[in-house]
Design an enzyme around this catalytic site. Structure first.
Site, PDB file in Angstrom:
ATOM      1  N   GLY A  49       0.861  -1.178   0.000  1.00  0.00           N
ATOM      2  CA  GLY A  49       0.000   0.000   0.000  1.00  0.00           C
ATOM      3  C   GLY A  49       0.897   1.227   0.000  1.00  0.00           C
ATOM      4  O   GLY A  49       1.839   1.320   0.808  1.00  0.00           O
ATOM      5  N   ALA A  50       0.609   2.170  -0.894  1.00  0.00           N
ATOM      6  CA  ALA A  50       1.541   3.281  -1.118  1.00  0.00           C
ATOM      7  C   ALA A  50       1.872   4.074   0.152  1.00  0.00           C
ATOM      8  O   ALA A  50       3.052   4.274   0.473  1.00  0.00           O
ATOM      9  CB  ALA A  50       0.994   4.187  -2.220  1.00  0.00           C
ATOM     10  N   ARG A  89      10.368  -1.289  -4.464  1.00  0.00           N
ATOM     11  CA  ARG A  89       9.215  -1.390  -5.391  1.00  0.00           C
ATOM     12  C   ARG A  89       9.178  -0.067  -6.174  1.00  0.00           C
ATOM     13  O   ARG A  89       9.363   0.994  -5.582  1.00  0.00           O
ATOM     14  CB  ARG A  89       7.895  -1.621  -4.649  1.00  0.00           C
ATOM     15  CG  ARG A  89       7.795  -3.014  -4.015  1.00  0.00           C
ATOM     16  CD  ARG A  89       6.394  -3.271  -3.472  1.00  0.00           C
ATOM     17  NE  ARG A  89       5.453  -3.635  -4.518  1.00  0.00           N
ATOM     18  CZ  ARG A  89       4.128  -3.667  -4.342  1.00  0.00           C
ATOM     19  NH1 ARG A  89       3.601  -3.317  -3.180  1.00  0.00           N
ATOM     20  NH2 ARG A  89       3.330  -4.037  -5.329  1.00  0.00           N
ATOM     21  N   GLN A 193      -5.834  -8.781  -2.398  1.00  0.00           N
ATOM     22  CA  GLN A 193      -5.842  -7.766  -1.329  1.00  0.00           C
ATOM     23  C   GLN A 193      -7.271  -7.376  -0.940  1.00  0.00           C
ATOM     24  O   GLN A 193      -7.529  -6.999   0.199  1.00  0.00           O
ATOM     25  CB  GLN A 193      -5.070  -6.509  -1.781  1.00  0.00           C
ATOM     26  CG  GLN A 193      -3.567  -6.676  -1.868  1.00  0.00           C
ATOM     27  CD  GLN A 193      -3.111  -7.064  -3.253  1.00  0.00           C
ATOM     28  OE1 GLN A 193      -3.853  -7.706  -4.003  1.00  0.00           O
ATOM     29  NE2 GLN A 193      -1.906  -6.684  -3.617  1.00  0.00           N
ATOM     30  N   ASP A 234      -1.181   4.807  -6.338  1.00  0.00           N
ATOM     31  CA  ASP A 234       0.246   4.575  -6.070  1.00  0.00           C
ATOM     32  C   ASP A 234       1.118   5.712  -6.580  1.00  0.00           C
ATOM     33  O   ASP A 234       2.206   5.948  -6.072  1.00  0.00           O
ATOM     34  CB  ASP A 234       0.689   3.250  -6.680  1.00  0.00           C
ATOM     35  CG  ASP A 234       0.153   2.109  -5.842  1.00  0.00           C
ATOM     36  OD1 ASP A 234      -1.023   1.748  -6.016  1.00  0.00           O
ATOM     37  OD2 ASP A 234       0.899   1.622  -4.975  1.00  0.00           O
ATOM     38  N   ASN A 244      -2.709   2.761 -10.171  1.00  0.00           N
ATOM     39  CA  ASN A 244      -3.223   2.051  -8.992  1.00  0.00           C
ATOM     40  C   ASN A 244      -3.271   0.567  -9.348  1.00  0.00           C
ATOM     41  O   ASN A 244      -2.942   0.166 -10.473  1.00  0.00           O
ATOM     42  CB  ASN A 244      -4.611   2.580  -8.609  1.00  0.00           C
ATOM     43  CG  ASN A 244      -5.052   2.030  -7.254  1.00  0.00           C
ATOM     44  OD1 ASN A 244      -4.330   2.148  -6.263  1.00  0.00           O
ATOM     45  ND2 ASN A 244      -6.207   1.407  -7.196  1.00  0.00           N
ATOM     46  N   LYS A 245      -3.671  -0.242  -8.385  1.00  0.00           N
ATOM     47  CA  LYS A 245      -3.692  -1.695  -8.572  1.00  0.00           C
ATOM     48  C   LYS A 245      -4.350  -2.078  -9.890  1.00  0.00           C
ATOM     49  O   LYS A 245      -5.400  -1.544 -10.241  1.00  0.00           O
ATOM     50  CB  LYS A 245      -4.434  -2.332  -7.392  1.00  0.00           C
ATOM     51  CG  LYS A 245      -4.576  -3.846  -7.439  1.00  0.00           C
ATOM     52  CD  LYS A 245      -3.262  -4.570  -7.617  1.00  0.00           C
ATOM     53  CE  LYS A 245      -2.270  -4.286  -6.517  1.00  0.00           C
ATOM     54  NZ  LYS A 245      -0.906  -4.769  -6.835  1.00  0.00           N
TER      55      LYS A 245
HETATM   56  O1  MRU Z   1       0.553  -4.095  -4.622  1.00  0.00           O
HETATM   57  P1  MRU Z   1      -0.064  -3.338  -3.489  1.00  0.00           P
HETATM   58  O2  MRU Z   1      -0.936  -4.193  -2.629  1.00  0.00           O
HETATM   59  O3  MRU Z   1       0.956  -2.552  -2.694  1.00  0.00           O
HETATM   60  O4  MRU Z   1      -1.004  -2.287  -4.203  1.00  0.00           O
HETATM   61  C1  MRU Z   1      -1.718  -1.368  -3.422  1.00  0.00           C
HETATM   62  C2  MRU Z   1      -2.613  -0.506  -4.194  1.00  0.00           C
HETATM   63  O5  MRU Z   1      -2.681  -0.527  -5.394  1.00  0.00           O
HETATM   64  C3  MRU Z   1      -3.407   0.492  -3.398  1.00  0.00           C
HETATM   65  O6  MRU Z   1      -4.646   0.726  -3.992  1.00  0.00           O
HETATM   66  C4  MRU Z   1      -2.631   1.811  -3.329  1.00  0.00           C
HETATM   67  O7  MRU Z   1      -1.325   1.597  -2.915  1.00  0.00           O
HETATM   68  C5  MRU Z   1      -3.288   2.779  -2.411  1.00  0.00           C
HETATM   69  S1  MRU Z   1      -3.214   2.241  -0.726  1.00  0.00           S
HETATM   70  C6  MRU Z   1      -3.955   3.442   0.210  1.00  0.00           C
END
Ligand code: MRU
Length: 348
Positions: A49-50, A89, A193, A234, A244-245
């Site tokens: 999560g960012a 990352r 997730q 992100d 984003n994801k």
């Molecule tokens: O690969 P991840 O689980 O780190 O991806 C997370 C996301 O895409 C979230 O939507 C994003 O980081 C926002 S978290 C507040």
């Protein structure tokens, strides 16, 4: 509220992470005392999560300085180890942002770097609470429903941040105001997730929801079952394009067709004005095994290759608004000046 990241001084200085790969079945913590373990934890999504990555990066610098003292690293080695944390990352800008928030203070000593790192954590939670209030106001001003039905993707709650959550925080705020209907949580292939983490948090917070396959999302939107899509981010480019994801852009396209708002919620630390537009954002590609199998067993035929981008980019004209703690950019109209103003007021 669950804490994804904590700093502990005893029995020795360490970052304590809840292991998000094991949730919801097992609540186990990983005590991180070395850069190697931290970099591995970031890569394996023990912490993810960012905004959570931003805080981890900031505390990681303090951890590296402590390890440098214990193992007599020279200055060059210390810088290399901090670069490894920053680059663990690539897509979430918050990781590098968090490292850079404290890195310049290294000459003032470990205690000062740690103090600033803890400040990054505290400010992230405060930002999330503020953007959640602003986001709930925005949603209620644009959706004429007593109970707003929401679709969300991935996990953006307390687990993905230093506390409270971003997109999840808006959902929580709507719930607290008595204005939330059913939440559709996308399961979020391949690492689930949504099914594992968002659902766990929603259950814990007593919020009515269902988990659906990602492939159901467009149809759920077009059938008129939701009023707004709320996702996290992100990295947000200067023109409002948002990484984003993976799976987020599909929601945006369906929302445009259905004529409902698609909003992005993120602290201002996720806005990256050095990136002009979405095409310039580096998209992390993860190990193909994550998509070629399920729950540890291979599902695709042997010999087949996989394609596993972890994020996608939603063009700004599909985004109704970017909600931050410092202001709201209605990106389809005026992204760039509004994002500039948001970043101008933030710390670093
Ligand atoms: O690969 P991840 O689980 O780190 O991806 C997370 C996301 O895409 C979230 O939507 C994003 O980081 C926002 S978290 C507040």
């Amino acid at each position: 509220m669950v804490r994804a990241i904590e700093w502990l001084d005893v029995p020795r200085p360490m970052i304590r992470l809840i292991d998000q790969t094991l949730l919801p079945d097992t609540e186990r913590y990983v005590d991180v005392t070395t850069v190697d373990v931290l970099v591995e934890a970031i890569g394996d999504l023990v912490v993810r999560g960012a905004p959570a990555l931003g805080s981890t990066g900031a505390l990681g610098v303090a951890l590296a300085m402590i390890q440098a003292g214990e193992e007599s690293w020279d200055a060059a080695r210390l810088e290399t180890e901090i670069d490894r944390i920053r680059d663990a990352r690539p897509t979430a800008v918050n990781l590098a942002w968090g490292v850079n928030q404290v890195r310049g203070s290294m000459p003032r000593g470990t205690a000062e770097v740690l103090r600033l790192g803890l400040q990054v954590l505290a400010e992230d939670e405060a930002a999330n609470r503020e953007l959640s209030r602003r986001g709930a106001d925005w949603v209620l001003a644009h959706v004429e429903k007593q109970e707003v039905r929401v679709i969300t993707h991935c996990n953006t709650g307390a687990l993905a941040t230093s506390g409270w959550g971003t997109a999840y925080g808006i959902i929580h705020e709507l719930h607290d105001r008595g204005r939330l209907g059913l939440v559709y949580a996308d399961e979020t292939r391949p690492l689930l997730q949504g099914a594992r983490l968002t659902s766990w948090e929603l259950l814990h917070d007593g919020i009515d929801h269902v988990v659906q396959a990602d492939s159901a999302a467009a149809s759920t939107i077009l059938r008129g079952l939701v009023d707004v899509a709320i996702i996290g981010a992100d990295r947000i480019a200067a023109n409002g394009d948002t990484a984003n994801k993976v799976g987020s852009v599909g929601l945006a396209l369906a929302c445009q067709r259905a004529g409902i708002p698609f909003i992005v919620a993120a602290p201002s630390s996720t806005v990256d004005l050095t990136i002009a537009r979405g095409e310039d954002i580096v998209i992390e590609e993860r190990c193909e095994d994550e998509v070629l199998g399920f729950a540890g067993s291979r599902t695709a035929p042997t010999g087949v290759g996989g394609f596993n981008p972890a994020f996608d980019v939603t063009p700004h004209d599909l985004i109704s608004a970017v909600i931050t703690e410092r202001g709201i950019a209605e990106t389809a109209t005026q992204a760039h000046p509004d994002l500039l103003a948001i970043v101008a007021g933030r710390r670093g």
